[in-house]
Design an enzyme around this catalytic site. Sequence first.
Site, PDB file in Angstrom:
ATOM      1  N   TYR A  82       0.840  -1.205   0.000  1.00 32.87           N
ATOM      2  CA  TYR A  82       0.000   0.000   0.000  1.00 32.87           C
ATOM      3  C   TYR A  82       0.874   1.255   0.000  1.00 32.87           C
ATOM      4  O   TYR A  82       0.658   2.177  -0.798  1.00 32.87           O
ATOM      5  CB  TYR A  82      -0.923   0.015   1.215  1.00 32.87           C
ATOM      6  CG  TYR A  82      -1.653   1.334   1.370  1.00 32.87           C
ATOM      7  CD1 TYR A  82      -2.728   1.653   0.541  1.00 32.87           C
ATOM      8  CD2 TYR A  82      -1.243   2.280   2.307  1.00 32.87           C
ATOM      9  CE1 TYR A  82      -3.380   2.867   0.658  1.00 32.87           C
ATOM     10  CE2 TYR A  82      -1.892   3.496   2.434  1.00 32.87           C
ATOM     11  CZ  TYR A  82      -2.955   3.787   1.611  1.00 32.87           C
ATOM     12  OH  TYR A  82      -3.590   4.999   1.717  1.00 32.87           O
ATOM     13  N   LYS A 127       1.084   4.258  -2.971  1.00 28.35           N
ATOM     14  CA  LYS A 127       0.896   5.690  -2.767  1.00 28.35           C
ATOM     15  C   LYS A 127       2.159   6.464  -3.130  1.00 28.35           C
ATOM     16  O   LYS A 127       2.085   7.585  -3.661  1.00 28.35           O
ATOM     17  CB  LYS A 127       0.495   5.966  -1.317  1.00 28.35           C
ATOM     18  CG  LYS A 127      -0.806   5.306  -0.891  1.00 28.35           C
ATOM     19  CD  LYS A 127      -1.991   5.720  -1.749  1.00 28.35           C
ATOM     20  CE  LYS A 127      -2.411   7.156  -1.482  1.00 28.35           C
ATOM     21  NZ  LYS A 127      -3.650   7.514  -2.226  1.00 28.35           N
TER      22      LYS A 127
END
Length: 316
Positions: A181, A185
Amino acid sequence: MSSTSSILPWDVQRLPRADGSVFLVTGGNAGIGYFVAEQLSATGATVVLGSRNPAKAEVATASIRSRVPGARVRAVRLDLADLSSLRTAVESLDVECLDAVVHNAGVALDDPPRRETGDGHELMFGTNHLGHFALTHWLMPLLSAAPAARIVTMGSFAAKSERLDLDDLQSRKDYRPKRAYGRSKLAQMYFGLELDRHLRAVDSTMASVVVHPGGALDSLTPSRPPVHVRTAAARLRGAPAALLVQGKHAGAWPAVRAVLDPTVRGGQQWGPSVFSLRGKPRHEPVWNHLADTSVAARLWDAGRDLTGVDLGAVPG
């Protein structure tokens, strides 16, 4: 937009008017994206929520209308995990130009197993980064038709401690959900900065800005039932954390300022003012690893190859 915002101190509670503008917020039906949409709706602009779940989008639009009298808000179906659907989604916007897009939508998985999109990409990288990469391509005609459009990419403070593995962008070798994750990002943030370099190279009137929300917790977020309900117990549990972090309504502030403030420039990074974790939005230095243009360029090429869309010739 109001010219007074370049003279008066920025006030998160008194935003400049943006009547006649059209803004798209991906993932605008929940979390930080909801509050970005709610706050932008209060400026008089038309705000479009991009959501893969029409029912949740309708609930969010109803919530915004109940809190913002006269809000011009509507929704379109947008599934960033399905690259083949994005062109149709953009056509469904049914607008002549787009003044800003906030690339906010994202998937965050906490546990294995590794999952993939229908296109065969790791779900978080494929949705959070590649989906927005391809969406930007299809939005370019609408963005370039606006006088000075903004492309605002919502990163994450979790990306600050991560580094990309350019030989394993899809996390096939060593899948750890939280790391995947953070890297997805981080890839988004690299993309936002590299996009602005491409825009500057052709003297475009568009600007690409990177933002992050700092630390934004549900327990510190005001209720917006049924979109978000904060219980009394959650409020008490979260109270000590308020010294360091904030709610998702405040996590929206950097993105909202990046859309509205005429003093914001392309290629900048914006985040909360107190240790980059909480507080009013401010311009902050680009993180050192994000300044590596060679990594950004390689990631850009990978995005082109993996999505099949070419953002190399952005319009001026």
